[in-house]
Design a protein around this motif. Structure first.
Motif, PDB file in Angstrom:
ATOM      1  N   GLY A  83      -1.315  -5.772  -4.724  1.00  0.00           N
ATOM      2  CA  GLY A  83      -1.745  -5.341  -3.391  1.00  0.00           C
ATOM      3  C   GLY A  83      -2.222  -6.521  -2.563  1.00  0.00           C
ATOM      4  N   LEU A  88      -1.821   1.743  -6.122  1.00  0.00           N
ATOM      5  CA  LEU A  88      -2.967   0.839  -6.014  1.00  0.00           C
ATOM      6  C   LEU A  88      -4.112   1.427  -6.840  1.00  0.00           C
ATOM      7  CD1 LEU A  88      -2.611  -0.031  -2.245  1.00  0.00           C
ATOM      8  CD2 LEU A  88      -1.882  -1.387  -4.206  1.00  0.00           C
ATOM      9  N   PHE A 117       3.905   1.023  -1.654  1.00  0.00           N
ATOM     10  CA  PHE A 117       2.506   0.940  -2.093  1.00  0.00           C
ATOM     11  C   PHE A 117       1.802   2.213  -1.647  1.00  0.00           C
ATOM     12  CE2 PHE A 117       3.949  -3.398  -2.006  1.00  0.00           C
ATOM     13  CZ  PHE A 117       3.322  -3.981  -3.092  1.00  0.00           C
TER      14      PHE A 117
END
Length: 197
Positions: free
Chosen positions: A152, A120, A88
């Motif tokens: 997320g 993200l 991420f």
């Protein structure tokens, strides 16, 4: 009167403590830069060792489906049967920028490992910036767009980068908060492979 006696007693004990330390020579000498580097290296080695330990009850990674930069839908479960490095990240994140060349270099050397980078996007600075980042860093692994922060939140991402090592069965072997480098990835993948044998 009792407060004065108690105060004197505490001050006396402190003075005795200081005197004993001075007499026994317990003053700490300042560490040299070499000693500091060695200590940092030891901590880093121990951290990697701790991070490669495996819990007997390994949780499964939560499946999701997102679009990639080409507009195609991709699910995490599409990679079942492969080791997956799930990362991420965002374009404005300095540690993300630091680790991306390591990720790409590691990816180019692997045949049986997939890197899935979830941008993200809802917290980033626009899709064009994401595309530019991918081009600038020459990323060839899949980049997925979390435009509504669903994944997320599903993974509880607070700090980026955050990376998960997922085994062939879809179980989370390891979670790493912060930047990774190629050596760390190699060590964690080797630990996973030796655990599975």
């Amino acid at each position: 009167m009792k407060k004065n006696i108690l105060g004197l007693l505490i001050v006396s004990l402190l003075l005795v403590f200081v005197a004993v330390n001075l007499l026994t020579g317990n003053e700490a000498a300042p560490a040299s830069s070499l000693e500091i580097q060695q200590a940092e290296s030891k901590v880093e080695e121990e951290t990697v060792k701790v991070n490669t330990e495996v819990n007997a009850e390994i949780p499964y990674a939560k499946d999701f489906t997102l679009s990639n930069l080409q507009g195609e839908e991709v699910s995490l479960s599409d990679y079942k049967g492969q080791i997956v490095i799930l990362n991420f990240w965002a374009t404005w994140c300095p540690p993300c920028k630091e680790e991306m060349p390591h990720m790409q270099s590691f990816y180019e050397k692997q045949d049986d490992i997939e890197i899935v980078a979830v941008n993200l996007t809802s917290m980033d600075v626009g899709l064009e910036k994401v595309k530019q980042f991918v081009d600038d860093y020459g990323l060839t692994f899949p980049v997925l767009l979390d435009e509504e922060d669903i994944v997320g939140q599903q993974y509880g991402i607070i700090t980026i980068p955050t990376t998960y090592i997922i085994d062939q069965e879809g179980r989370v072997f390891q979670e790493i908060v912060g930047a990774v480098d190629e050596q760390m990835l190699e060590e964690m993948i080797n630990a996973l492979k030796s655990y599975d044998e």
